[in-house]
Design a protein around this motif. Structure first.
Motif, PDB file in Angstrom:
ATOM      1  N   ASN A  38       0.875  -1.342   0.140  1.00 17.06           N
ATOM      2  CA  ASN A  38      -0.098   0.082   0.114  1.00 17.06           C
ATOM      3  C   ASN A  38       0.813   1.174  -0.012  1.00 17.06           C
ATOM      4  O   ASN A  38       2.115   1.306   0.112  1.00 17.06           O
ATOM      5  CB  ASN A  38      -0.937   0.000   1.037  1.00 17.06           C
ATOM      6  N   GLY A  39       0.352   2.353  -0.080  1.00 17.22           N
ATOM      7  CA  GLY A  39       1.157   3.666  -0.246  1.00 17.22           C
ATOM      8  C   GLY A  39       1.836   4.132   0.942  1.00 17.22           C
ATOM      9  O   GLY A  39       3.147   4.404   0.935  1.00 17.22           O
ATOM     10  N   LEU A  40       1.442   3.643   2.134  1.00 13.23           N
ATOM     11  CA  LEU A  40       1.952   3.924   3.505  1.00 13.23           C
ATOM     12  C   LEU A  40       3.371   2.853   3.706  1.00 13.23           C
ATOM     13  O   LEU A  40       4.427   3.356   4.183  1.00 13.23           O
ATOM     14  CB  LEU A  40       1.243   3.946   4.769  1.00 13.23           C
ATOM     15  N   TYR A  74      -0.702  13.795   3.504  1.00 12.92           N
ATOM     16  CA  TYR A  74      -1.505  12.645   3.863  1.00 12.92           C
ATOM     17  C   TYR A  74      -1.213  12.474   5.495  1.00 12.92           C
ATOM     18  O   TYR A  74       0.104  12.256   5.826  1.00 12.92           O
ATOM     19  CB  TYR A  74      -1.038  11.444   2.950  1.00 12.92           C
ATOM     20  N   GLU A  78       4.618  16.530  -0.770  1.00  8.88           N
ATOM     21  CA  GLU A  78       3.270  15.986  -1.586  1.00  8.88           C
ATOM     22  C   GLU A  78       2.408  16.734  -2.636  1.00  8.88           C
ATOM     23  O   GLU A  78       2.290  18.040  -2.089  1.00  8.88           O
ATOM     24  CB  GLU A  78       2.025  15.666  -0.335  1.00  8.88           C
ATOM     25  N   ASN A  92      -2.780  16.615  -0.334  1.00  6.21           N
ATOM     26  CA  ASN A  92      -4.158  15.878   0.294  1.00  6.21           C
ATOM     27  C   ASN A  92      -4.485  16.696   1.425  1.00  6.21           C
ATOM     28  O   ASN A  92      -3.538  16.700   2.479  1.00  6.21           O
ATOM     29  CB  ASN A  92      -3.735  14.432   0.330  1.00  6.21           C
ATOM     30  N   ASP A 142       5.464  12.740  -3.296  1.00  5.25           N
ATOM     31  CA  ASP A 142       4.155  11.748  -3.276  1.00  5.25           C
ATOM     32  C   ASP A 142       3.222  12.446  -4.224  1.00  5.25           C
ATOM     33  O   ASP A 142       2.521  13.450  -4.050  1.00  5.25           O
ATOM     34  CB  ASP A 142       3.438  12.076  -1.945  1.00  5.25           C
ATOM     35  N   THR A 192       0.693  11.013  -5.533  1.00  3.23           N
ATOM     36  CA  THR A 192      -0.732  10.095  -5.719  1.00  3.23           C
ATOM     37  C   THR A 192      -1.685  11.059  -6.501  1.00  3.23           C
ATOM     38  O   THR A 192      -2.512  10.174  -6.932  1.00  3.23           O
ATOM     39  CB  THR A 192      -1.262   9.831  -4.174  1.00  3.23           C
ATOM     40  N   SER A 206       0.451   6.238  -3.884  1.00  2.00           N
ATOM     41  CA  SER A 206      -0.719   5.169  -3.285  1.00  2.00           C
ATOM     42  C   SER A 206      -1.241   4.595  -4.519  1.00  2.00           C
ATOM     43  O   SER A 206      -2.069   5.176  -5.165  1.00  2.00           O
ATOM     44  CB  SER A 206      -1.535   5.809  -2.268  1.00  2.00           C
ATOM     45  N   THR A 258      -3.403   2.462  -4.535  1.00  2.00           N
ATOM     46  CA  THR A 258      -4.630   2.253  -4.143  1.00  2.00           C
ATOM     47  C   THR A 258      -5.797   3.203  -4.822  1.00  2.00           C
ATOM     48  O   THR A 258      -6.788   2.839  -4.966  1.00  2.00           O
ATOM     49  CB  THR A 258      -4.947   2.452  -2.671  1.00  2.00           C
ATOM     50  N   LYS A 259      -5.134   4.253  -5.279  1.00  2.00           N
ATOM     51  CA  LYS A 259      -5.916   5.476  -5.927  1.00  2.00           C
ATOM     52  C   LYS A 259      -6.124   5.367  -7.269  1.00  2.00           C
ATOM     53  O   LYS A 259      -6.863   4.721  -7.724  1.00  2.00           O
ATOM     54  CB  LYS A 259      -5.433   7.082  -5.443  1.00  2.00           C
TER      55      LYS A 259
END
Ligand SMILES: *Cc1c(COP(=O)(O)O)cnc(C)c1O
Length: 376
Positions: free
Chosen positions: A87-89, A111, A148, A152, A177, A179, A199, A201-202
């Motif tokens: 995952n991103g983290l 984030y 970032e 976010n 980042d 994302t 991430s 996931t996005k």
């Protein structure tokens, strides 16, 4: 360099050379372990045979066929060799572990989970954490600036080139980042990033059904450390999530372009009709920024996320329940539009703010939905 003309082709054909069956859609392969070579004379330790980088199969905590394919596609579309995480983290943690800085600069907001990991490392090992715009003389060689952009949840762009200069003057690394602005929306390497994180996931996932994270870097030394660390940290993307990711990357181009166009239309509508929307106080989005670097670093517009400030905390709490097409849920990047009263998941978010992830629905339907909810 790629033999493919552009990245929408790569996203669909970038793993073709690793296809091991006649299937058009890649097969789902879920084995957690793999048979050693059957010829005793060919038995070598897997580390020496390239298993750590995933080209040979050994044990799926080290590599699996779908993760390897996803890494090949991502490397081409991001433009630098890419490593896949759970995952991103997990990706952010892996980068900080490999770089091993004594001091990290990070922006506010960013984030919340990235802040969370740095606080954990501060607690356990005493690393120092400062704001992005603190005194650059606090940075030493080998330290890290984490930017970032777009950020976010405010969805505005930070100047990557400016932080690259600050980092490199001190011998520090710049991680971005990205994302919120996956390819082709942004290329942080062009503006000096040493490591780019996503991430997955996005937007790479895009269907709200998988977890993944990505690190990309030109540095062969860093990649060697990242692969070796991933083996012991156990932070590789699972076989099934990686398979879903390969499936998802096929349509990244069309999804992201549609979502950006939808988001920009919504931002335009909200800002131009603010007077008719009594519950709306403010909209935050990169398309409203005036600085020159925003056009350079986000040339195609975006991101497909925006932040709405409502007239009150109570309005922010109630708006999600009035929407039909925006599910009230955390996360972003899927083709399904989402809205979140952000303080539910991000302890630093002001209580009158909502984060909106714009999906790929018909934009007129989305605007009408928002219009009704912001008028009541
Ligand atoms: C979601 C997100 C993360 C964390 O990614 P996970 O895949 O949820 O671990 C990191 N950075 C940004 C900007 C994000 O939006």
């Amino acid at each position: 360099m790629s033999e493919f003309p552009n990245y929408s082709t790569i996203a669909i054909h970038g793993d073709s050379e690793f296809h091991d069956s006649q299937d058009v859609a890649p097969p789902i392969r879920l084995s957690s372990t793999y048979r050693y070579n059957s010829n005793p004379d060919d038995l070598v330790a897997p580390g020496a045979a390239g298993a750590i980088e995933g080209s040979e199969l050994w044990y799926s905590r080290i590599s699996n066929p779908s993760a390897y394919k996803a890494e090949k596609i991502l490397s081409e579309i991001i433009g630098k060799p890419s490593i896949l995480y759970a995952n991103g983290l997990a990706a952010f943690h892996a980068a900080v572990t490999a770089v091993n800085p004594k001091t990290v600069f990070i922006g506010t907001p960013s984030y919340h989970g990235c802040h969370g990991i740095l606080q954990l490392l501060k607690r356990n090992y005493g690393i120092k954490v400062y704001d992005l715009d603190d005194d650059p003389s606090l940075l030493q060689k080998g330290d890290l600036i984490h930017v970032e952009s777009p950020a976010n949840p405010i969805s505005t762009c930070r100047d990557i080139a400016k932080y690259a200069k600050i980092a490199h003057e001190r011998g520090a690394y710049l991680m971005v980042d990205a994302t919120f602005a996956p390819p082709p929306l942004s290329d942080p390497f062009k503006f000096g990033a040493d490591i780019v994180m996503h991430s997955g996931t996005k937007y790479f996932g895009g269907h709200s059904d998988l977890l993944a994270g990505v690190l990309a870097t030109e540095s062969a030394d860093l990649r060697k450390t990242l692969y070796a660390d991933r083996l012991v940290l156990g932070s590789i993307c699972s076989s099934f999530d990686a398979w879903l990711l390969v499936r998802s990357l096929r349509t990244l181009n069309i999804r992201v372009k549609t979502q950006v166009a939808n988001a920009e239309r919504i931002v335009k509508y909200l800002t131009e009709h603010k007077n008719e929307l009594p519950l709306l106080k403010e909209v935050s989005h990169a398309s409203l920024q005036k600085e020159q670097f925003v056009r350079e670093q986000l040339p195609l517009g975006g991101p497909p996320v925006l932040q709405i400030t409502a007239v009150s905390k109570d309005a922010a709490r109630r708006i999600p329940s009035k929407l039909k097409y925006f599910f009230h849920a955390t996360s972003l990047g899927g083709v399904e539009s989402l809205i979140e009263w952000r303080c539910l998941s991000d302890p630093h978010a002001p209580p009158d703010t909502l984060r909106v992830s714009v999906g790929a629905e018909n934009v007129e339907d989305l605007i009408e939905d928002l219009r009704k909810a912001l008028q009541q």
